[in-house]
Scaffold this active site. Structure first.
Site, PDB file in Angstrom:
ATOM      1  N   GLU A 190       0.786  -1.091   0.308  1.00  0.00           N
ATOM      2  CA  GLU A 190      -0.035   0.050  -0.102  1.00  0.00           C
ATOM      3  C   GLU A 190       1.118   1.211  -0.118  1.00  0.00           C
ATOM      4  OE1 GLU A 190      -3.773   0.095   2.582  1.00  0.00           O
ATOM      5  OE2 GLU A 190      -3.522  -2.566   2.970  1.00  0.00           O
ATOM      6  N   LYS A 193      -0.046   3.964  -5.302  1.00  0.00           N
ATOM      7  CA  LYS A 193       0.695   2.993  -5.596  1.00  0.00           C
ATOM      8  C   LYS A 193       1.153   2.546  -6.605  1.00  0.00           C
ATOM      9  CE  LYS A 193      -3.105   0.236  -3.490  1.00  0.00           C
ATOM     10  NZ  LYS A 193      -4.454  -1.009  -3.214  1.00  0.00           N
TER      11      LYS A 193
END
Ligand SMILES: [Zn+2]
Length: 273
Positions: free
Chosen positions: A3, A57
Site C-alpha cells: 500500500e 501505489k
C-alpha cells in the site's frame, strides 16, 4: 500486499540506490510483469536517476537519458539490491549499476507490472491521471476528504480503497483508518458528517505516518509474509480484544475483502450529540 507506505519506502530506496550510481545495463525476463510489452525498452535503460516519484501505489522512475518506467508492485513485488553475481529467486527484471550492485525487481506471484515510457510522458499516462489525490503528497483536510469520497452511496471502506477517489490506501490502511476514526466500515460514504471526515483525515495521516516509521532497513516486508509480525491495531486481529476498549474485534466481508472492526468503537449508527 503493498500500500502507500510500502511503495513510498520502495521509492526512497530506488532514489538512494539509483541516485548514487548509474544504470550500465538492464535485463528483463519474459514474464507477465511486462504484459503491456516493453521488455526491449526496459533492457535499453541507461543512465543516472533524474527523479523517483510516487502517486498512490504507482512508482514513476525517470533517468537522465530521458528514459523512464512505471512500476506497480501488485501483490508481492519488491525492488531489492544485491551484489552482482548473487542469485535472486523470482527476479523478473534487473538494473545493473556501475557500483557493482544489481537492483532486482522480485515478484513471486507476478501480479506487479513494469512499463517503460519516455520520462516526460510518465505523469500524463492515463493510469496515473485517473488516480485521486495522494494523502501523503497532498495532506487532506476533512473537507478535502469529503470532496474526494463523499458523493457515493458505497460503504466508506469501499470508497477509501477506490484509487480513482483517493490513491494509496488498500485493505489494511482502510481498516486501520476506520478504527482510528471510530467509523463503522459499512456506513454509506455520503452519510458521513464533517466532524467524521475530520476524524478520518487525521486517522489516515496517523496511520500512514505510523506505517512509514515502522519500516526498518532497506527492504520492505509485507505483513502476509511468513515470519513477519503484524504491527497493525485491528487488521487481521479478529477475535482479539480491541486495543482501545477491549471488545472482541469482529470480521465482515466487504467486496470480497476482509474487514476487521470493533463493534463498540465503530457503531453502525452515528452517535447522537
Ligand atoms: Zn473498541
Amino acid at each position: 500486499m503493498p500500500e502507500l507506505p510500502e511503495v513510498e519506502i520502495a521509492r526512497r530506496t530506488l532514489e538512494r540506490w539509483l541516485g548514487r550510481s548509474q544504470v550500465t545495463r538492464a535485463e528483463a525476463e519474459r514474464t507477465r510483469v511486462f504484459r503491456g510489452g516493453g521488455r526491449g525498452a526496459f533492457a535499453r535503460l541507461r543512465g543516472r536517476l533524474a527523479r523517483a516519484e510516487r502517486h498512490g501505489k504507482v512508482l514513476l522512475v525517470s533517468l537522465d537519458s530521458g528514459q523512464g518506467f512505471l512500476s506497480h508492485l501488485g501483490m508481492t513485488g519488491k525492488w531489492v539490491r544485491r551484489p552482482a553475481g548473487e542469485a535472486v529467486p523470482h527476479s523478473r527484471a534487473r538494473l545493473v549499476l556501475a557500483d557493482g550492485t544489481v537492483v532486482h525487481y522480485r515478484d513471486p506471484r507476478l501480479f506487479g507490472r513494469i512499463e517503460p515510457h519516455p520520462a516526460e510522458r510518465l505523469r500524463s499516462l492515463p493510469v496515473v491521471r485517473s488516480l485521486g489525490p495522494d494523502p501523503l503528497l497532498t495532506p487532506l483536510s476533512g473537507r478535502a476528504l469529503r470532496d474526494a469520497l463523499g458523493r457515493t452511496r458505497a460503504p466508506i471502506k469501499v470508497a477509501l480503497m477506490d484509487q480513482r477517489r483517493l490513491a494509496g490506501l488498500g485493505n489494511i490502511h482502510a481498516i486501520e483508518a476506520l478504527w482510528r476514526a471510530r467509523l463503522h466500515p459499512a456506513r454509506p460514504a455520503r452519510d458521513l458528517e464533517l466532524p467524521e471526515w475530520n476524524r478520518l483525515a487525521t486517522a489516515i495521516r496517523r496511520g500512514l505516518a505510523f506505517a512509514l516509521s515502522a519500516e526498518e532497513g532497506e527492504e520492505i516486508a509485507y505483513v502476509e509474509e511468513p515470519g513477519t509480525e503484524n504491527p497493525f491495531r485491528v487488521y487481521a486481529r479478529t477475535g482479539e480484544p480491541c486495543p482501545r476498549c477491549g471488545t472482541r474485534i469482529e470480521l465482515r466481508r466487504q467486496g470480497g475483502r476482509r474487514t476487521d472492526f470493533c463493534p463498540r468503537c465503530q457503531p453502525a449508527r452515528r452517535r447522537k450529540g
